[in-house]
Design a protein around this motif. Structure first.
Motif, short mmCIF file in Angstrom:
data_model
loop_
_atom_site.label_atom_id
_atom_site.label_comp_id
_atom_site.label_asym_id
_atom_site.label_seq_id
_atom_site.Cartn_x
_atom_site.Cartn_y
_atom_site.Cartn_z
N THR A 78 30.03 91.26 84.77
CA THR A 78 30.50 92.25 83.72
C THR A 78 30.44 91.60 82.44
O THR A 78 29.91 90.48 82.20
CB THR A 78 32.03 92.47 84.25
OG1 THR A 78 32.84 91.05 84.05
CG2 THR A 78 32.19 92.89 85.66
N SER A 79 30.66 92.56 81.47
CA SER A 79 30.68 92.19 80.21
C SER A 79 31.78 91.05 79.82
O SER A 79 32.67 90.99 80.34
CB SER A 79 30.85 93.46 78.99
OG SER A 79 29.70 94.15 79.24
N ARG A 80 31.38 90.09 78.84
CA ARG A 80 32.38 89.05 78.47
C ARG A 80 33.26 89.44 77.50
O ARG A 80 33.32 90.68 77.12
CB ARG A 80 31.38 88.07 77.52
CG ARG A 80 30.40 87.39 78.42
CD ARG A 80 29.49 86.44 77.68
NE ARG A 80 28.50 85.60 78.41
CZ ARG A 80 27.07 86.19 78.77
NH1 ARG A 80 26.83 87.55 78.22
NH2 ARG A 80 26.33 85.66 79.42
N VAL A 111 30.46 103.46 83.22
CA VAL A 111 29.64 102.99 81.94
C VAL A 111 28.52 102.03 82.33
O VAL A 111 27.34 102.37 81.84
CB VAL A 111 30.59 102.19 81.00
CG1 VAL A 111 29.81 101.61 79.93
CG2 VAL A 111 31.76 103.13 80.40
N GLY A 112 28.66 101.07 83.32
CA GLY A 112 27.65 100.33 83.68
C GLY A 112 26.34 101.38 84.45
O GLY A 112 25.26 100.79 84.35
N LEU A 113 26.50 102.41 84.93
CA LEU A 113 25.44 103.31 85.14
C LEU A 113 25.06 104.49 84.31
O LEU A 113 24.16 104.87 84.46
CB LEU A 113 25.98 104.08 86.51
CG LEU A 113 26.60 103.22 87.69
CD1 LEU A 113 27.46 103.99 88.79
CD2 LEU A 113 25.12 102.59 88.41
N VAL A 162 37.78 103.54 82.59
CA VAL A 162 37.83 102.50 82.36
C VAL A 162 36.63 101.70 82.63
O VAL A 162 36.03 102.24 83.71
CB VAL A 162 39.34 101.93 82.96
CG1 VAL A 162 39.09 102.02 84.74
CG2 VAL A 162 39.47 100.40 82.40
N THR A 163 36.26 100.80 82.06
CA THR A 163 35.30 100.05 82.15
C THR A 163 35.34 98.49 81.84
O THR A 163 36.18 98.12 80.73
CB THR A 163 34.23 100.86 81.09
OG1 THR A 163 32.91 99.88 81.61
CG2 THR A 163 34.43 100.52 79.65
N GLY A 206 31.21 102.95 94.12
CA GLY A 206 30.42 101.42 94.06
C GLY A 206 29.90 100.96 92.82
O GLY A 206 30.05 101.53 91.62
N CYS A 207 30.21 99.49 92.50
CA CYS A 207 30.04 98.96 91.33
C CYS A 207 29.19 97.65 91.47
O CYS A 207 29.11 97.18 92.49
CB CYS A 207 31.65 98.56 90.72
SG CYS A 207 31.60 97.64 88.99
#
Length: 352
Positions: free
Chosen positions: A220-222, A156-158, A183-184, A100-101
């Motif tokens: 998500t990141s820009r 990476v988000g976690l 990958v992130t 999950g994301c």
């Protein structure tokens, strides 16, 4: 009259859940107890659950509202199945650290593969997972075995919550025949920079034209954050890669993708270009995915007109719709030429 200075762009924040569930067994593991401490320290509401695979009673008056809340819900559990899925063409096996994301990418295949379980699950029994990975490595010796850690999530988000990626990097650094890949879309990589990775982990960034990121990749990141983070990873000596996906045909796509490759060329040190990989994936969708996307993101500008697409049989038993051959060839040739102009020693692993 002096013009007002430009407003500072707010950094994409680290993910923080709004609701957390724990399997009771997760608290038998050090990682589970650490996450509980994090939850209590942040003052986050939490509940207990019998299974990380079955979360019911999420708040929200509509299905759409429940979906949005689920994407901000963290479930902490024990990974019971230690038989790894295959992960072609990226790697031999998927390394199951999370499922999950928290991102809201309109086109994402997790929209359908996770179905009614869009909440974010993390697994605390990482030592058991790594022992299973070691068994797979030994089984395939003397071949190198690659593990993909981002098949069903963006770890990476976690990472600020779990620390699981750092553990995986350090584990794989000691395995002569083991390699880690992930990958992130997030730029929060600073905790990974000082690790002794021994060159056994390839970190890839999912990048795209700025237009695509702004329109279709909320939460998500820009564009500039990912490019800056890629430069940090390169200078830390990690093998580096980029996934350009989904490649989208839109008015101005040539300019958008040309800008992307130019910015990458400016950001990366020369040594990174000697071992640089690209994976190119054109936008595709199924009828099931289209229906789900339009329900969850009814205002999306994502083009999903079957009449403009080529029908292709998918590996999961559904037709998928890709660009017609002339458009796909134009995208592939344009991107390939720009990649090799900017990075002559780069490798394009595949275009699909």
């Amino acid at each position: 009259m002096t013009p007002a200075p430009p407003r500072p762009v707010r950094e994409t924040p680290v993910f923080q859940p709004e609701l957390v569930y724990f399997e009771p067994a997760s608290l038998d593991y050090p990682k589970g107890r650490r996450i509980m401490e994090y939850v209590k320290d942040k003052g986050l509401p939490y509940r207990m659950t019998t299974s990380h695979n079955r979360i019911t009673g999420l708040p929200g008056e509509s299905e759409t509202e429940q979906y949005k809340i689920a994407k901000r819900t963290l479930v902490v559990g024990v990974r019971k199945t230690l038989k790894f899925d295959q992960s072609k063409p990226s790697a031999e096996y998927a390394l199951p650290l999370a499922t999950g994301c928290m991102g809201h990418c309109h086109y994402c295949y997790l929209q359908t593969t996770l179905g009614a379980k869009p909440y974010v699950r993390v697994y605390v029994n990482t030592e058991e997972i790594f022992r299973a990975a070691k068994a797979y490595i030994e089984e395939r010796a003397p071949e190198i075995t690659r593990f993909e850690a981002a098949c069903t999530s963006d770890p990476v988000g976690l990472e600020p919550i779990t620390g699981s990626l750092a553990e995986a990097i350090l584990f794989m650094a000691k395995e002569p025949l083991g390699r880690l890949r992930f990958v992130t879309k997030f730029h929060h990589v600073d905790s990974l920079l000082p690790l002794e990775h021994n060159g056994h982990t390839r970190i890839r960034f999912s990048v795209n034209a700025d237009y695509v990121i702004r329109q279709f990749e909320p939460a998500t990141s820009r564009f500039h954050e990912r490019i800056e983070a890629a430069g940090k990873i390169a200078r830390a000596g990690y093998p580096l890669g980029f996934i350009i996906a989904p490649i989208i045909w839109y008015d101005g796509w040539q300019e958008g993708y040309a800008e992307l490759l130019a910015r990458l060329g400016e950001a990366l040190p020369a040594e990174a270009a000697r071992d640089l990989t690209f994976e190119l994936i054109q936008h595709r969708f199924t009828k099931t995915a289209k229906a789900t996307i339009l329900k969850r993101y009814p205002k999306t500008k994502l083009e999903m007109d079957e009449e403009k697409r080529k029908k292709k049989w998918g590996r999961w038993g559904q037709n998928k719709y890709v660009y017609p051959d002339d458009q796909a060839d134009a995208l592939r040739m344009f991107l390939s030429e720009r990649i090799f102009e900017t990075f002559p020693s780069a490798r394009i692993d595949y275009f699909t």
